[in-house]
Design a protein around this motif. Sequence first.
Motif, PDB file in Angstrom:
ATOM      1  N   LEU A 134       0.806  -1.227   0.000  1.00 32.40           N
ATOM      2  CA  LEU A 134       0.000   0.000   0.000  1.00 32.40           C
ATOM      3  C   LEU A 134       0.838   1.276   0.000  1.00 32.40           C
ATOM      4  O   LEU A 134       0.280   2.381   0.018  1.00 32.40           O
ATOM      5  N   LYS A 135       2.164   1.159  -0.026  1.00 31.70           N
ATOM      6  CA  LYS A 135       3.011   2.333   0.119  1.00 31.70           C
ATOM      7  C   LYS A 135       2.805   3.355  -0.998  1.00 31.70           C
ATOM      8  O   LYS A 135       2.927   4.559  -0.786  1.00 31.70           O
ATOM      9  N   LYS A 136       2.471   2.894  -2.198  1.00 38.13           N
ATOM     10  CA  LYS A 136       2.273   3.844  -3.299  1.00 38.13           C
ATOM     11  C   LYS A 136       1.051   4.730  -3.057  1.00 38.13           C
ATOM     12  O   LYS A 136       0.929   5.813  -3.634  1.00 38.13           O
ATOM     13  N   HIS A 137       0.148   4.296  -2.201  1.00 39.24           N
ATOM     14  CA  HIS A 137      -1.027   5.097  -1.862  1.00 39.24           C
ATOM     15  C   HIS A 137      -0.783   5.978  -0.639  1.00 39.24           C
ATOM     16  O   HIS A 137      -1.090   7.170  -0.660  1.00 39.24           O
ATOM     17  N   CYS A 138      -0.267   5.364   0.430  1.00 41.55           N
ATOM     18  CA  CYS A 138      -0.200   6.078   1.710  1.00 41.55           C
ATOM     19  C   CYS A 138       1.207   6.261   2.260  1.00 41.55           C
ATOM     20  O   CYS A 138       1.384   6.946   3.276  1.00 41.55           O
ATOM     21  N   GLY A 139       2.211   5.649   1.620  1.00 39.73           N
ATOM     22  CA  GLY A 139       3.596   5.826   2.069  1.00 39.73           C
ATOM     23  C   GLY A 139       4.008   4.957   3.229  1.00 39.73           C
ATOM     24  O   GLY A 139       5.138   5.072   3.715  1.00 39.73           O
ATOM     25  N   SER A 147      -2.730   3.541  12.508  1.00 43.47           N
ATOM     26  CA  SER A 147      -4.085   3.618  13.068  1.00 43.47           C
ATOM     27  C   SER A 147      -5.075   2.690  12.393  1.00 43.47           C
ATOM     28  O   SER A 147      -5.978   2.150  13.059  1.00 43.47           O
ATOM     29  N   ALA A 148      -4.978   2.509  11.070  1.00 37.55           N
ATOM     30  CA  ALA A 148      -5.966   1.695  10.363  1.00 37.55           C
ATOM     31  C   ALA A 148      -6.020   0.278  10.917  1.00 37.55           C
ATOM     32  O   ALA A 148      -7.106  -0.325  11.011  1.00 37.55           O
ATOM     33  N   LEU A 149      -4.860  -0.274  11.288  1.00 40.36           N
ATOM     34  CA  LEU A 149      -4.835  -1.633  11.845  1.00 40.36           C
ATOM     35  C   LEU A 149      -5.526  -1.672  13.193  1.00 40.36           C
ATOM     36  O   LEU A 149      -6.268  -2.620  13.496  1.00 40.36           O
ATOM     37  N   ASN A 211      -6.607  13.407   0.674  1.00 37.52           N
ATOM     38  CA  ASN A 211      -7.969  13.038   1.035  1.00 37.52           C
ATOM     39  C   ASN A 211      -8.008  11.574   1.448  1.00 37.52           C
ATOM     40  O   ASN A 211      -7.110  10.793   1.112  1.00 37.52           O
ATOM     41  N   TRP A 212      -9.079  11.206   2.168  1.00 34.38           N
ATOM     42  CA  TRP A 212      -9.284   9.789   2.463  1.00 34.38           C
ATOM     43  C   TRP A 212      -9.409   9.032   1.144  1.00 34.38           C
ATOM     44  O   TRP A 212     -10.117   9.463   0.234  1.00 34.38           O
ATOM     45  N   ASP A 213      -8.710   7.918   1.040  1.00 33.23           N
ATOM     46  CA  ASP A 213      -8.593   7.181  -0.210  1.00 33.23           C
ATOM     47  C   ASP A 213      -9.626   6.053  -0.264  1.00 33.23           C
ATOM     48  O   ASP A 213      -9.596   5.151   0.579  1.00 33.23           O
ATOM     49  N   PRO A 214     -10.552   6.067  -1.237  1.00 30.94           N
ATOM     50  CA  PRO A 214     -11.572   5.021  -1.316  1.00 30.94           C
ATOM     51  C   PRO A 214     -10.989   3.615  -1.416  1.00 30.94           C
ATOM     52  O   PRO A 214     -11.536   2.666  -0.840  1.00 30.94           O
ATOM     53  N   TYR A 215      -9.860   3.482  -2.125  1.00 30.68           N
ATOM     54  CA  TYR A 215      -9.245   2.159  -2.250  1.00 30.68           C
ATOM     55  C   TYR A 215      -8.768   1.654  -0.888  1.00 30.68           C
ATOM     56  O   TYR A 215      -8.973   0.478  -0.537  1.00 30.68           O
ATOM     57  N   LEU A 216      -8.140   2.535  -0.116  1.00 32.98           N
ATOM     58  CA  LEU A 216      -7.635   2.130   1.200  1.00 32.98           C
ATOM     59  C   LEU A 216      -8.781   1.816   2.157  1.00 32.98           C
ATOM     60  O   LEU A 216      -8.705   0.861   2.946  1.00 32.98           O
ATOM     61  N   LEU A 217      -9.835   2.612   2.096  1.00 32.31           N
ATOM     62  CA  LEU A 217     -10.982   2.337   2.959  1.00 32.31           C
ATOM     63  C   LEU A 217     -11.588   0.974   2.637  1.00 32.31           C
ATOM     64  O   LEU A 217     -11.974   0.227   3.551  1.00 32.31           O
ATOM     65  N   LYS A 218     -11.646   0.645   1.365  1.00 35.19           N
ATOM     66  CA  LYS A 218     -12.186  -0.653   0.970  1.00 35.19           C
ATOM     67  C   LYS A 218     -11.245  -1.778   1.391  1.00 35.19           C
ATOM     68  O   LYS A 218     -11.687  -2.837   1.852  1.00 35.19           O
TER      69      LYS A 218
END
Length: 555
Positions: A134-139, A147-149, A211-218
Motif C-alpha cells: 500500500l506504500k504507493k497510496h499512503c507511504g 491507526s488503520a490496523l 484526502n481519504w482514499d476510497p481504495y484504502l478504505l475498501k
Amino acid sequence: MVGKYGPLIGAIDQGTSSSRFLVFSAQRAELITYHQVEVKQLTPAEGWVESDPMELLQTVIECVSKTVENLKSLEVDPGDIKAVGVCNQRETTIVWDKQTGKPLYNAIIWLDARTKSTVEMLLAKVQGGNKDFLKKHCGLPISTYFSALKLKWLIDNVPEVQDAISENRCLFGTVDTWLIWNLTGGVKGGLHLTDVTNASRTMLMNLETLNWDPYLLKFFDIPASILPQIRSSSEIYGFLTATPLGGTPISGCLGDQQSALIGQLCLEPGQAKMTYGTGGFLLYNTGIQPVQSEHGLITTVAYQMGKNKQAHYAMEGSIAVAGLALSWLKNNLNLISDFQECEMLASSVENTGGVYFVPAFSGLYAPYWRMDARGVVCGLTQFTTRAHLARATLESVCYQTRDIVEVMMRDAGAHITSLRVDGGMTQNNVLLQLQADILGIPIVRPTMTETTALGAAMAAGNAEGIDVWSLESLDQDTITSDVFTPAVTESDRDSRYARWKDAVKRTLGWETILDDGSADPERRKRMLGSISGTVFLFSSFVILVAARQYRSTLR
C-alpha cells in the motif's frame, strides 16, 4: 494592548506519558510558563498498551487551567494568548459515541502490538505477502504501528464499536481529533477534524490528494462515515469552549514529530531532526514531492502551513524503544533509581565491555519492520556490570538511529551533515556524545529544548487571521545550541556498528504468529533451548546486581 511579552501562543502537547500546556512569546519564541501532568499507560495483556481517553482529555484541561494560574502569578494577562496549537502522540486510536461523548473503548496506543494477527490476515490478501503493498497510496507499510490496523481490530473485536457504526453513532480519531472535538463543544457541536500530518499516519489518506482514499478504505473495510475532516496544519479550525481560555481560536494542529520538525526549523529540503522520547523518530524534509523509500523508511506529510499552501513531505524512520529502554532498566530490573543515574553509570566505564542490547520488546520498526523480533543482550561475561548495561542501553538508541540514517542517505541520495535533536533524553550528554561517535556527524541540541510544543505554537501563530508568528522571517542563526562532535575513529565506529548488526540478526524470528495472534509454542521452545545459556547468564547477572544493591543498603 498586549503585555510585556507581546502576543502569546499556547500549545497543547499530549504525549504518550504526559499531557502539557505551554505558553510561548510569539515575538521571541521564548517559553513563558507551562504545566505538565503524567498519564497512565494500561497493559491489560502482553503487547497491549492503552490509555483512558477521558484521562487524556482531563489532564489537558487541568494543564491549561494550571498554566493560566501560572500566568496570573507572573502578572501576565491570559488574554494575551491569541491562539492555541495542538500536537499529539500519533497513530494512537480512539473511537467514541458522538451522542454521549463517551469512549467506546480505551485509546490503543501507537506502540501497541495486538494487531499482529490482523497484519497477517491482511498480508495474506496481497501477492507475496508484501508489507509495502500500500506504500504507493499512503507511504506506509502494513504494520501494527498505524491507526488503520488498530481501528480495524476495534471494528472486528468490540461489539460496542460495531453497534455504534451500524447506528451511525461512532466517531474515530487520533488524539488530536478527540481533543479538538471535546474542546470545541463535544456533543454540543464539537468539530470532528484532523490535520494532514496526523491523517498521513492512519494508512487511510492518499499522499497525493491529501484526502481519504476510497481504495484504502475498501482494503481495510472501514466506513468513511466515522472519519474526521482533513484540514491543513495551520488555519483557524474553531474556538475553545472548555477551559479558562474559552473563545480562543485553535489554529494549529500537527503530529508531535512533524511539530518538532517545525520547532527545529527544518523547513528546507535536506534538513533532519531526531526526537528521543518514549520511542525515537527521525524526520528528513524532502520538500513538496513525496519520496518513496526503498529501504524500509516511510513517507509522511511534514506539514501544510495553510489551506491554500502546498504540503511538504518527509521521510521518517521510527524506532519503538528509546526512553522506554531506560524505563525498563528502572522499573523492570531496578538497575537504576532514575534516568540521571543511567548517565552517571554509563560515564563511569569507557565502553560496554562488548555488551550489545537490542531492545526489540515488541518487534523492530524502521528499517526492519520485523514484528517477530524480540529483545536480546549479547556479549555478557563475568566482568559485566550494571554500568556496562547502562551504557549499552544508551548505545542501543544511537545504533538504531544509525540504522535509519544509513538507509535515509541511500534513499535521499544525499549526506546528512548534522543532526538536530530534541526530546527528554537529550538532557543526557553521554547519549548525545555516543550518538555523534556512532554517526560520525555533529549532533546539535538547541538550548530551548521544547521544540515539539514550539512547532505547534508556531503553526497556530502563523495561521491566516492570527498572523503573529511569521515562519518566513525566522532566523536560524539566532538559535543557541550545544554541539557534540565525533571523538572516535571511523574504523572503530564501523567495527562497533558491525557487531550491532550481528546482534540485531539474533533478535529475528523469535515469534511466529499464528492465525489467532498467539505465538507458536514449539518454535519458542526450540529457540529457548538454543539461547538458554545467554538467558541464564543474563538472569544470573541481574540477580547478582540486585544482591549487591541489597548488601549495600545493609552497610
